[in-house]
Design an enzyme around this catalytic site. Structure first.
Site, short mmCIF file in Angstrom:
data_model
loop_
_atom_site.label_atom_id
_atom_site.label_comp_id
_atom_site.label_asym_id
_atom_site.label_seq_id
_atom_site.Cartn_x
_atom_site.Cartn_y
_atom_site.Cartn_z
N CYS A 1 -1.77 -3.08 -5.67
CA CYS A 1 -1.25 -3.11 -4.30
C CYS A 1 -2.23 -3.75 -3.32
CB CYS A 1 -0.91 -1.70 -3.83
SG CYS A 1 -2.35 -0.60 -3.72
N CYS A 2 -1.67 -4.19 -2.19
CA CYS A 2 -2.43 -4.55 -0.99
C CYS A 2 -1.53 -4.16 0.18
CB CYS A 2 -2.82 -6.03 -0.99
SG CYS A 2 -1.43 -7.18 -1.05
N ALA A 3 -1.78 -4.65 1.37
CA ALA A 3 -1.02 -4.21 2.54
C ALA A 3 0.48 -4.45 2.36
CB ALA A 3 -1.52 -4.90 3.80
N ILE B 1 0.86 -1.19 0.00
CA ILE B 1 0.00 0.00 0.00
C ILE B 1 0.90 1.24 0.00
CG2 ILE B 1 -0.24 0.22 2.52
CD1 ILE B 1 -3.22 0.46 0.18
#
Length: 434
Positions: free
Chosen positions: A371-373, A306
């Site tokens: 994206c992700c975390a 992120i």
């Protein structure tokens, strides 16, 4: 149109009368019931003895009653009326239950006051007692009404609204009606009511079998935090316990954190989940500290964690596909799509297809971040789905290998691989493009 208007006004009157009757009935009952009990404790800090009594602040304290009534009359649609009414009703129910189960008493004795302000105090004490403390119903209602009026006021009047609401919040202390502990607890309940009844109900997330396991884990962590609060009086952990309990509810009922389509959260949600958000942000930085924040996969498609505002500014992305439900992205002006997926849960077939289509659309416009975390699982799954969808990979293992060659820290669970495999089979059969 006139019939609709008249009908709406009728519903407003029903809500206003119903809520008013319920408010005074339940509030007075809780006061009376607690007054019949003995040994009611008080909860306050030693520094609160230095809080001054300012009689004039009874004016902003009382003004919330007018704000309450006018808010219902100002609603412009049945949906906004229902949302506001349910928030106010839920606030009342939660606070009254807390007053009955965990009664507290205001500790200090207010001296006799005269004049106009003294009269207002006398009227207040005619139906109010030094009970009904935590969570402060006054603060709970203030949070709900503040958020409501903020949608109506603009310009200078908006600043006046904020100043006046701050005075109302301060007045619960300077009128000697509440102790400090009542304020954050009331603030939390108010934010909870706004979160529980959002202005716009988003589409329910797909059920995931692994969600029950994580719901149980977060519920256990919430109980552990609560135990520390009870046995060691670490009251700050009460906030964490509440946040974790709501996280468990998100996993249990397949709901999300109400992340907006601009990648951010509304203030009530931030306040509600703040301890959890902080933990997840720190976790995302610890796990990725020795890795690149993003990696180029192919054709201007980047896979990463992120992004912060600084990262977005430095890398000049044209677009972002975000699969992180629990963390906000930085300030971003380009094309943005949110596909919220809870942490440690797999993407559904529908989400795989949505992600693949969105990536294919955006990557043609230039540099794209998926994206992700952490950029290890949810976003990696989305990129793998895109490789399969656009025939840049002939099979699932080849797609995984291509992504892993560029970002070797990715993790695709067996469950996620099975979902991808089944989804890819529908593509080959021509169903996926329908």
């Amino acid at each position: 149109m006139l019939k609709v208007f008249n009908r709406l006004n009728f519903y407003k009157c029903i809500w206003l009368v119903g809520l008013s009757v319920f408010f005074f009935t339940s509030y007075n009952f809780a006061n009376w019931f607690t007054s019949q009990r003995e040994g009611i404790p008080s909860l306050f800090f030693s520094w609160e003895r230095n809080i001054p009594l300012w009689p004039w602040t009874i004016v902003p304290y009382w003004s919330i009653d007018l704000m309450y009534g006018f808010a219902i009359l100002l609603t412009s649609s049945w949906q906004s009326l229902k949302t506001l009414g349910l928030r106010l009703l839920t606030a009342q129910v939660i606070c009254i239950i807390c007053f009955l189960l965990f009664p507290l008493k205001f500790y200090f004795d207010r001296p006799a006051l005269d004049g106009f302000f003294g009269l207002m105090f006398d009227i207040l004490m005619g139906f109010d007692k030094p009970f009904n403390q935590a969570p402060s119903l006054h603060i709970t209602l203030l949070v709900i009404l503040w958020q409501f009026y903020a949608n109506y006021f603009r310009g200078l009047s908006r600043y006046f609204l904020h100043i006046w609401c701050l005075l109302i919040g301060l007045s619960v202390l300077t009128t000697w009606q509440h102790h400090f502990f009542d304020i954050p607890t009331g603030l939390w309940v108010g934010c909870f009511c706004i979160w529980l009844w959002p202005d716009k109900r988003e589409k329910q997330m797909k059920h995931r079998p692994s969600s029950y396991c994580w719901a149980l884990i977060y519920f256990g962590l919430s109980l552990l935090s609560l135990a520390v609060v009870v046995y060691y009086s670490v009251w700050a952990l009460l906030w964490l316990a509440g946040a974790l309990l709501l996280v468990a509810a998100n996993y249990l009922f397949s709901s999300d954190f109400q992340k907006q389509q601009n990648g951010h959260f509304k203030l009530p949600v931030i306040l509600l989940f703040f301890p959890y958000f902080i933990i997840m942000w720190i976790n995302s930085r610890i796990w990725t500290i020795r890795h690149q924040t993003d990696d180029l996969i192919v054709d201007e498609v980047y896979l990463g964690r992120i992004p912060s505002s600084q990262s977005l500014k430095q890398n000049h992305y044209n677009s972002v596909v975000d699969l992180c439900a629990e963390l906000p992205i930085g300030h971003f002006k380009g094309a943005y799509t949110l596909i919220p997926v809870l942490d440690m849960t797999p993407l559904s077939q529908e989400e795989c297809q949505q992600a693949a289509k969105t990536i294919e659309l955006y990557h043609q416009q230039g540099k794209l971040l998926v994206c992700c975390a952490l950029g290890y699982s949810r976003s990696a799954t989305a990129v793998i789905a895109w490789l399969l969808w656009t025939k840049r990979a002939n099979n699932l293992q080849e797609a995984i290998n291509k992504v892993k060659a560029c970002r070797n820290s990715i993790v695709i669970s067996n469950q996620q691989q099975l979902i991808l495999s089944n989804w890819f089979s529908t593509i080959k059969e021509g169903i996926g493009r329908c």
